[in-house]
Write a protein that holds these residues in place. Sequence first.
Motif, PDB file in Angstrom:
ATOM      1  N   ARG A 197       0.934  -1.157   0.077  1.00  0.00           N
ATOM      2  CA  ARG A 197       0.112   0.071  -0.067  1.00  0.00           C
ATOM      3  C   ARG A 197       0.762   1.195  -0.089  1.00  0.00           C
ATOM      4  NH1 ARG A 197      -2.390   3.546  -1.885  1.00  0.00           N
ATOM      5  NH2 ARG A 197      -3.935   4.702  -0.654  1.00  0.00           N
ATOM      6  N   ILE A 198       2.131   1.352   0.630  1.00  0.00           N
ATOM      7  CA  ILE A 198       2.973   2.267   0.754  1.00  0.00           C
ATOM      8  C   ILE A 198       3.411   2.314  -0.645  1.00  0.00           C
ATOM      9  CG2 ILE A 198       4.978   3.226   1.731  1.00  0.00           C
ATOM     10  CD1 ILE A 198       4.049   1.937   4.337  1.00  0.00           C
ATOM     11  N   ALA A 199       3.862   1.278  -1.217  1.00  0.00           N
ATOM     12  CA  ALA A 199       4.756   1.477  -2.554  1.00  0.00           C
ATOM     13  C   ALA A 199       3.637   1.819  -3.654  1.00  0.00           C
ATOM     14  CB  ALA A 199       4.940  -0.043  -2.917  1.00  0.00           C
ATOM     15  N   GLU A 200       2.381   1.664  -3.226  1.00  0.00           N
ATOM     16  CA  GLU A 200       1.425   2.146  -4.412  1.00  0.00           C
ATOM     17  C   GLU A 200       1.061   3.654  -4.241  1.00  0.00           C
ATOM     18  OE1 GLU A 200      -3.393   1.502  -4.219  1.00  0.00           O
ATOM     19  OE2 GLU A 200      -2.379  -0.255  -4.608  1.00  0.00           O
ATOM     20  N   ALA A 201       1.033   4.041  -2.810  1.00  0.00           N
ATOM     21  CA  ALA A 201       0.925   5.656  -2.712  1.00  0.00           C
ATOM     22  C   ALA A 201       1.904   6.398  -3.413  1.00  0.00           C
ATOM     23  CB  ALA A 201       0.925   5.764  -1.121  1.00  0.00           C
ATOM     24  N   PHE A 202       3.310   5.778  -3.186  1.00  0.00           N
ATOM     25  CA  PHE A 202       4.454   6.343  -3.414  1.00  0.00           C
ATOM     26  C   PHE A 202       4.552   6.409  -5.108  1.00  0.00           C
ATOM     27  CE2 PHE A 202       8.763   5.957  -5.100  1.00  0.00           C
ATOM     28  CZ  PHE A 202       9.442   7.201  -4.899  1.00  0.00           C
ATOM     29  N   ALA A 203       4.246   5.321  -5.841  1.00  0.00           N
ATOM     30  CA  ALA A 203       3.950   5.219  -7.220  1.00  0.00           C
ATOM     31  C   ALA A 203       3.012   6.422  -7.710  1.00  0.00           C
ATOM     32  CB  ALA A 203       3.673   3.917  -7.882  1.00  0.00           C
ATOM     33  N   ARG A 204       1.987   6.558  -7.010  1.00  0.00           N
ATOM     34  CA  ARG A 204       0.728   7.416  -7.526  1.00  0.00           C
ATOM     35  C   ARG A 204       0.898   8.816  -6.891  1.00  0.00           C
ATOM     36  NH1 ARG A 204      -4.474   3.504  -6.793  1.00  0.00           N
ATOM     37  NH2 ARG A 204      -3.925   2.045  -8.145  1.00  0.00           N
ATOM     38  N   HIS A 205       2.027   9.029  -6.173  1.00  0.00           N
ATOM     39  CA  HIS A 205       2.199  10.533  -5.822  1.00  0.00           C
ATOM     40  C   HIS A 205       1.092  11.031  -4.726  1.00  0.00           C
ATOM     41  CE1 HIS A 205       5.398  12.043  -8.819  1.00  0.00           C
ATOM     42  NE2 HIS A 205       5.341  10.687  -8.663  1.00  0.00           N
ATOM     43  N   GLU A 206       0.457  10.061  -4.031  1.00  0.00           N
ATOM     44  CA  GLU A 206      -0.606  10.150  -3.131  1.00  0.00           C
ATOM     45  C   GLU A 206      -0.125  10.647  -1.589  1.00  0.00           C
ATOM     46  OE1 GLU A 206      -3.853   6.985  -4.553  1.00  0.00           O
ATOM     47  OE2 GLU A 206      -2.540   6.204  -2.970  1.00  0.00           O
ATOM     48  N   SER A 207      -0.940  11.282  -0.829  1.00  0.00           N
ATOM     49  CA  SER A 207      -0.690  11.840   0.152  1.00  0.00           C
ATOM     50  C   SER A 207      -1.879  11.858   1.150  1.00  0.00           C
ATOM     51  CB  SER A 207      -0.109  13.302   0.123  1.00  0.00           C
ATOM     52  OG  SER A 207       0.980  13.617  -0.633  1.00  0.00           O
ATOM     53  N   ASN A 208      -1.725  11.961   2.345  1.00  0.00           N
ATOM     54  CA  ASN A 208      -2.824  11.830   3.266  1.00  0.00           C
ATOM     55  C   ASN A 208      -3.486  10.468   3.313  1.00  0.00           C
ATOM     56  OD1 ASN A 208      -2.939  14.743   3.678  1.00  0.00           O
ATOM     57  ND2 ASN A 208      -3.834  15.107   1.956  1.00  0.00           N
ATOM     58  N   VAL A 209      -2.575   9.509   3.283  1.00  0.00           N
ATOM     59  CA  VAL A 209      -2.786   8.077   3.224  1.00  0.00           C
ATOM     60  C   VAL A 209      -2.704   7.523   4.359  1.00  0.00           C
ATOM     61  CG1 VAL A 209      -2.881   5.760   2.074  1.00  0.00           C
ATOM     62  CG2 VAL A 209      -2.563   8.027   0.870  1.00  0.00           C
ATOM     63  N   GLN A 210      -3.715   6.812   5.239  1.00  0.00           N
ATOM     64  CA  GLN A 210      -3.285   6.320   6.565  1.00  0.00           C
ATOM     65  C   GLN A 210      -2.792   4.927   6.343  1.00  0.00           C
ATOM     66  OE1 GLN A 210      -4.075   8.271   9.137  1.00  0.00           O
ATOM     67  NE2 GLN A 210      -3.347   6.644  10.763  1.00  0.00           N
ATOM     68  N   VAL A 211      -1.601   4.793   6.927  1.00  0.00           N
ATOM     69  CA  VAL A 211      -0.895   3.619   6.740  1.00  0.00           C
ATOM     70  C   VAL A 211      -0.466   2.877   7.837  1.00  0.00           C
ATOM     71  CG1 VAL A 211      -0.322   4.198   4.326  1.00  0.00           C
ATOM     72  CG2 VAL A 211       1.313   4.741   6.285  1.00  0.00           C
ATOM     73  N   SER A 212       0.101   1.698   8.035  1.00  0.00           N
ATOM     74  CA  SER A 212       0.545   1.145   8.986  1.00  0.00           C
ATOM     75  C   SER A 212       1.673   0.164   8.654  1.00  0.00           C
ATOM     76  CB  SER A 212      -0.458   0.600  10.226  1.00  0.00           C
ATOM     77  OG  SER A 212      -1.142  -0.363   9.462  1.00  0.00           O
ATOM     78  N   GLY A 213       2.582  -0.461   9.412  1.00  0.00           N
ATOM     79  CA  GLY A 213       3.470  -1.336   9.013  1.00  0.00           C
ATOM     80  C   GLY A 213       4.560  -1.292   9.808  1.00  0.00           C
ATOM     81  N   ARG A 214       5.840  -1.736   9.424  1.00  0.00           N
ATOM     82  CA  ARG A 214       7.060  -2.091  10.002  1.00  0.00           C
ATOM     83  C   ARG A 214       8.305  -1.858   9.193  1.00  0.00           C
ATOM     84  NH1 ARG A 214       7.752  -7.704  13.480  1.00  0.00           N
ATOM     85  NH2 ARG A 214       5.696  -6.684  13.915  1.00  0.00           N
ATOM     86  N   GLY A 215       9.427  -1.309   9.920  1.00  0.00           N
ATOM     87  CA  GLY A 215      10.651  -1.222   9.276  1.00  0.00           C
ATOM     88  C   GLY A 215      11.679  -1.258   9.916  1.00  0.00           C
ATOM     89  N   VAL A 216      12.952  -1.208   9.553  1.00  0.00           N
ATOM     90  CA  VAL A 216      14.096  -0.988  10.164  1.00  0.00           C
ATOM     91  C   VAL A 216      14.785   0.365  10.254  1.00  0.00           C
ATOM     92  CG1 VAL A 216      16.429  -1.876  10.281  1.00  0.00           C
ATOM     93  CG2 VAL A 216      14.616  -3.463   9.871  1.00  0.00           C
ATOM     94  N   ALA A 217      15.242   0.898  11.460  1.00  0.00           N
ATOM     95  CA  ALA A 217      15.810   2.182  11.413  1.00  0.00           C
ATOM     96  C   ALA A 217      17.063   2.158  10.847  1.00  0.00           C
ATOM     97  CB  ALA A 217      15.906   2.535  12.978  1.00  0.00           C
ATOM     98  N   ALA A 218      17.188   2.827   9.491  1.00  0.00           N
ATOM     99  CA  ALA A 218      18.256   2.662   8.714  1.00  0.00           C
ATOM    100  C   ALA A 218      19.266   3.954   9.046  1.00  0.00           C
ATOM    101  CB  ALA A 218      17.865   2.867   7.405  1.00  0.00           C
ATOM    102  N   ARG A 219      18.485   5.256   9.654  1.00  0.00           N
ATOM    103  CA  ARG A 219      19.458   6.474   9.786  1.00  0.00           C
ATOM    104  C   ARG A 219      18.782   7.302  10.846  1.00  0.00           C
ATOM    105  NH1 ARG A 219      21.644  11.052   5.648  1.00  0.00           N
ATOM    106  NH2 ARG A 219      22.882  11.858   7.167  1.00  0.00           N
ATOM    107  N   LEU A 220      19.268   7.562  12.000  1.00  0.00           N
ATOM    108  CA  LEU A 220      18.833   8.389  12.989  1.00  0.00           C
ATOM    109  C   LEU A 220      19.386   9.846  12.546  1.00  0.00           C
ATOM    110  CD1 LEU A 220      19.533   6.676  16.149  1.00  0.00           C
ATOM    111  CD2 LEU A 220      17.426   6.252  14.680  1.00  0.00           C
ATOM    112  N   LEU A 221      18.247  10.882  12.366  1.00  0.00           N
ATOM    113  CA  LEU A 221      18.613  12.218  11.928  1.00  0.00           C
ATOM    114  C   LEU A 221      18.662  12.965  13.216  1.00  0.00           C
ATOM    115  CD1 LEU A 221      16.194  12.138   8.744  1.00  0.00           C
ATOM    116  CD2 LEU A 221      18.931  11.662   8.993  1.00  0.00           C
ATOM    117  N   ALA A 222      18.880  14.437  12.886  1.00  0.00           N
ATOM    118  CA  ALA A 222      18.780  15.482  14.238  1.00  0.00           C
ATOM    119  C   ALA A 222      17.365  15.864  14.389  1.00  0.00           C
ATOM    120  CB  ALA A 222      19.645  16.487  13.553  1.00  0.00           C
ATOM    121  N   ASP A 223      16.829  16.070  15.248  1.00  0.00           N
ATOM    122  CA  ASP A 223      15.514  16.562  15.518  1.00  0.00           C
ATOM    123  C   ASP A 223      15.074  17.793  14.723  1.00  0.00           C
ATOM    124  OD1 ASP A 223      15.136  14.768  17.456  1.00  0.00           O
ATOM    125  OD2 ASP A 223      15.122  16.023  19.110  1.00  0.00           O
TER     126      ASP A 223
END
Length: 154
Positions: free
Chosen positions: A48-74
């Motif tokens: 669903r996230i891949a689909e939203a990305f491909a369609r340039h969609e925003s305001n889409v409620q999503v849920s899932g799981r991922g691995v922290a690849a990089r921590l950024l400054a606040d």
Amino acid sequence: MKKLLFVLVLALAGYLYLEHTYRDGTASAPASTAQASAEPGAADSDSRIAEAFARHESNVQVSGRGVAARLLADDTSGSRHQKFILRLPSGQTLLVAHNIDLAPRIASLREGDTVEFSGEYEWSEKGGVLHWTHKDPKGAHAAGWLKHQGQIYQ
């Protein structure tokens, strides 16, 4: 039909990238990535996230799981946000902007940690942004959350 084909190609490219990266020894596959893709619903939310990305969609409620690849400054301008990048099982990345004026910071978060999430997806050319990972003080927006090491942050 073209949109479906694009989503499938995007998912395949992410899979092949991860397969190549982990097979050639330049990285080791996080155990949490294998677990995330094996659990019911993980692939559906990732697609669903891949689909939203491909369609340039925003305001889409999503849920899932991922691995922290990089921590950024606040981000400290305006409402403060803890920021980090998640790598989803498909290989797509997602910038998380977690409002720490409304929800607790994930102080123990480290690169390589698994984070489950529920929030609102906003398209960006780099993979997207996840926000609204907290309760809405006005009660008008769906409540989101982050889950790390068994603790929910909202």
